[in-house]
Design a protein around this motif. Structure first.
Motif, mmCIF file in Angstrom:
data_model
loop_
_atom_site.group_PDB
_atom_site.id
_atom_site.type_symbol
_atom_site.label_atom_id
_atom_site.label_comp_id
_atom_site.label_asym_id
_atom_site.label_seq_id
_atom_site.Cartn_x
_atom_site.Cartn_y
_atom_site.Cartn_z
ATOM 1 N N MET A 170 0.849 -1.188 0.000
ATOM 2 C CA MET A 170 0.000 0.000 0.000
ATOM 3 C C MET A 170 0.887 1.241 0.000
ATOM 4 O O MET A 170 2.024 1.215 0.488
ATOM 5 N N ALA A 205 -0.841 -4.428 -4.155
ATOM 6 C CA ALA A 205 -1.965 -3.507 -3.971
ATOM 7 C C ALA A 205 -2.361 -2.927 -5.322
ATOM 8 O O ALA A 205 -1.506 -2.681 -6.178
ATOM 9 N N GLU A 217 -7.187 2.041 -2.531
ATOM 10 C CA GLU A 217 -6.377 0.867 -2.839
ATOM 11 C C GLU A 217 -7.056 -0.397 -2.309
ATOM 12 O O GLU A 217 -7.808 -0.358 -1.340
#
Length: 237
Positions: A170, A205, A217
């Protein structure tokens, strides 16, 4: 010898990066702002189809031309014509809204003016597929298939899905891009291939664009050559 002077100016700005029109709507609108404090501009607006062709049906822009004084706002409205009934009922249709600014004639000689144009995606979403909740997420239905350094993204949904890119983690965890493209848009019930920078990756992600222009995301995990989104309770809040 005459000298041509470039003239930088503020102009007409749209208040969004995309528009969603549903089959339940008679029309939808966007706000225009003249960012110049004192110079009036004309705003010319029109709709294009998926091929980039200017159209006046099944969607029409009103007004097609309007004057917006310095520091003031205007509204551009997209409305349906009767031909909208012929659009697909089981998936979204893609159009583009264009807004071009037209500056006033310069009062000085040898001035070069540049007219800017905004072009945003306009999605027509039939009533049969309008989600019950505005916060609904369907991008988690995207499935990735790995084959060496090539990924195939399958979109089984009736919606257009714009993927900004894939990252190792992320963004708030450090990111680490896995794709070089600036973004891809998957049409409803379609597939698209692209290259990845690390074919051995098993978790990643996906950043996508939602209805409001935001960039959320989703986490994905691979089992063999197939990668699916983690259950929503395991997704970042």
């Amino acid at each position: 010898m005459s000298v041509m002077t470039s003239f930088a100016h503020a102009g007409i700005a749209l208040d969004r990066t995309r528009m969603i029109m549903t089959g339940n709507d008679r029309s939808t609108s966007a706000n225009l702002t003249n960012t110049s404090p004192s110079v009036p501009f004309l705003a010319q607006s029109w709709v294009e189809n998926e091929k980039g062709e200017k159209i006046t049906s099944p969607l029409l822009v009103l007004p097609p031309l309007q004057r917006i004084n310095g520091g003031q706002k205007g509204i551009v409205r997209v409305t349906k014509t009767s031909e909208a009934d012929a659009l697909p009922k089981d998936r979204e249709s893609l159009f583009y809204l264009n807004v071009r600014e037209i500056p006033p004639k310069p009062d000085k000689p040898n001035v070069l003016q540049l007219a800017m144009q905004s072009r945003i995606k306009l999605f027509y979403r039939p009533a049969s597929i309008v989600p019950d909740e505005k916060s609904a997420i369907w991008q988690n239905q995207i499935v990735f298939h790995k084959q060496g350094s090539t990924f195939t993204a399958d979109n089984p949904t009736p919606y257009y899905v714009t993927i900004i890119g894939l990252t190792r983690k992320m963004e708030k965890e450090g990111g680490g891009k896995l794709t070089d493209f600036p973004g891809i848009m998957l049409a409803p019930k379609s597939s698209q291939q692209f290259k990845v920078l690390d074919s051995a990756i098993n978790t990643f992600a996906m950043m996508y664009v939602n209805d409001y222009g935001g960039h959320p995301e989703l986490k994905f995990s691979c089992s063999g050559s197939v990668c699916n989104a983690l259950p929503m309770e395991q997704q970042p809040k």
